[in-house]
Design an enzyme around this catalytic site. Structure first.
Site, PDB file in Angstrom:
ATOM      1  N   GLY A  48       0.786  -1.235   0.000  1.00  0.00           N
ATOM      2  CA  GLY A  48       0.000   0.000   0.000  1.00  0.00           C
ATOM      3  C   GLY A  48       0.816   1.283   0.000  1.00  0.00           C
ATOM      4  O   GLY A  48       0.393   2.295  -0.552  1.00  0.00           O
ATOM      5  N   ASP A 108      -5.554   2.912  10.420  1.00  0.00           N
ATOM      6  CA  ASP A 108      -6.984   2.689  10.619  1.00  0.00           C
ATOM      7  C   ASP A 108      -7.173   2.314  12.099  1.00  0.00           C
ATOM      8  O   ASP A 108      -7.246   3.190  12.955  1.00  0.00           O
ATOM      9  CB  ASP A 108      -7.369   1.565   9.646  1.00  0.00           C
ATOM     10  N   LYS A 136      -7.211   7.679   9.786  1.00  0.00           N
ATOM     11  CA  LYS A 136      -8.651   7.620  10.122  1.00  0.00           C
ATOM     12  C   LYS A 136      -8.740   7.539  11.639  1.00  0.00           C
ATOM     13  O   LYS A 136      -8.951   6.442  12.178  1.00  0.00           O
ATOM     14  CB  LYS A 136      -9.268   6.342   9.545  1.00  0.00           C
ATOM     15  N   ARG A 170      -4.925   0.346  -6.977  1.00  0.00           N
ATOM     16  CA  ARG A 170      -3.684   0.910  -6.427  1.00  0.00           C
ATOM     17  C   ARG A 170      -3.061   1.963  -7.337  1.00  0.00           C
ATOM     18  O   ARG A 170      -2.383   2.860  -6.868  1.00  0.00           O
ATOM     19  CB  ARG A 170      -2.645  -0.199  -6.210  1.00  0.00           C
TER      20      ARG A 170
HETATM   21  P1  IMP Z   1      -4.693  -0.924  10.784  1.00  0.00           P
HETATM   22  O1  IMP Z   1      -3.794  -2.005  11.321  1.00  0.00           O
HETATM   23  O2  IMP Z   1      -6.132  -1.236  11.100  1.00  0.00           O
HETATM   24  O3  IMP Z   1      -4.307   0.466  11.184  1.00  0.00           O
HETATM   25  O4  IMP Z   1      -4.713  -1.082   9.243  1.00  0.00           O
HETATM   26  C1  IMP Z   1      -3.849  -0.581   8.380  1.00  0.00           C
HETATM   27  C2  IMP Z   1      -4.015  -1.291   7.052  1.00  0.00           C
HETATM   28  O5  IMP Z   1      -5.391  -1.562   6.731  1.00  0.00           O
HETATM   29  C3  IMP Z   1      -3.528  -0.369   5.972  1.00  0.00           C
HETATM   30  O6  IMP Z   1      -2.141  -0.490   5.775  1.00  0.00           O
HETATM   31  C4  IMP Z   1      -4.353  -0.811   4.789  1.00  0.00           C
HETATM   32  O7  IMP Z   1      -3.720  -1.869   4.120  1.00  0.00           O
HETATM   33  C5  IMP Z   1      -5.655  -1.299   5.365  1.00  0.00           C
HETATM   34  N1  IMP Z   1      -6.718  -0.267   5.258  1.00  0.00           N
HETATM   35  C6  IMP Z   1      -7.311   0.389   6.283  1.00  0.00           C
HETATM   36  N2  IMP Z   1      -8.239   1.255   5.833  1.00  0.00           N
HETATM   37  C7  IMP Z   1      -8.218   1.151   4.490  1.00  0.00           C
HETATM   38  C8  IMP Z   1      -8.952   1.822   3.428  1.00  0.00           C
HETATM   39  O8  IMP Z   1      -9.803   2.700   3.627  1.00  0.00           O
HETATM   40  N3  IMP Z   1      -8.636   1.449   2.166  1.00  0.00           N
HETATM   41  C9  IMP Z   1      -7.701   0.499   1.876  1.00  0.00           C
HETATM   42  N4  IMP Z   1      -6.984  -0.131   2.818  1.00  0.00           N
HETATM   43  C10 IMP Z   1      -7.252   0.179   4.114  1.00  0.00           C
HETATM   44 MG    MG Z   2      -1.145  -1.263   4.152  1.00  0.00          MG
END
Ligand code: IMP
Ligand code: MG
Length: 185
Positions: A48, A108, A136, A170
């Site tokens: 990503g 996230d 977010k 992407r």
């Molecule tokens: P976290 O561990 O929940 O903070 O997630 C991070 C990962 O979730 C990111 O590196 C993304 O790969 C994926 N992710 C979270 N939100 C989104 C989104 O809105 N679109 C695409 N990928 C997301």
């Molecule tokens: Mg990611």
């Protein structure tokens, strides 16, 4: 003819905005890592962060090395499971001298970034800081504030500029909100 951008409901971060954001973050990084005693290593979290990393590194003017890691959280659709697996590790014999800056596409729940920070400190990195293009904050499940942040966005599933849905979108040069019918059909 099917165009990828037809699945986008709204552009959230435009190409012009991306350019301003990456310029601003690179300046902040230049300022913080300009010391002779620093060994800055940008660690791109695949896949990503690939596009953001590419833009950001070109704008950094202090000496910088790059590396990559891959972490996956077993997830279903647009929800993360909360369990992180490192599928590509950072293998550097000089890790104790490295000032690591983890480069993420989006924070996230915060679980990925928290896990990776702890992991790299445990491996002996001299310092570990975090940089994300998107944040977010309303979705946090663990408390973490990235050291560098591009832009805060509302709780919507976004794609483009490296971010995917089922490995698609992407390559879009902007960040957009995916039409809900794409992932609910
Ligand atoms: P976290 O561990 O929940 O903070 O997630 C991070 C990962 O979730 C990111 O590196 C993304 O790969 C994926 N992710 C979270 N939100 C989104 C989104 O809105 N679109 C695409 N990928 C997301
Ligand atoms: Mg990611």
């Amino acid at each position: 003819m099917k165009y990828v951008k037809d699945d986008i409901a709204e552009i959230l971060v435009s190409e012009e905005e991306i350019d301003r954001i990456t310029t601003r973050i690179a300046k902040e990084i230049d300022e913080d890592y300009k010391g002779e005693d620093k060994k800055l290593v940008l660690v791109c979290i695949l896949k990503g962060s690939l596009v953001f990393m590419g833009d950001l590194m070109k704008k950094i003017t202090v000496p910088v090395e790059i590396d990559c890691m891959k972490a996956s959280s077993y997830g279903v659709g647009t929800e993360s499971s909360g369990q992180i697996n490192i599928t590509l590790d950072l293998l550097r014999p000089d890790i104790k001298e490295c000032d690591i800056l983890i480069v993420e596409d989006i924070v996230d729940s915060g679980i990925t970034l928290t896990h990776l920070t702890k992991y790299l400190l445990m491996k002996g990195a001299k310092s570990v800081k975090t940089c994300t293009f998107l944040d977010k904050p309303s979705r946090r499940r663990v408390e973490i504030t990235p050291d560098y942040c591009g832009v805060e966005i509302p709780d919507e599933f976004v794609v483009g500029y490296g971010l995917d849905y089922a490995e698609m979108y992407r390559a879009l040069p902007f960040v957009g909100v995916l039409k809900p019918e794409v992932y609910t059909k």
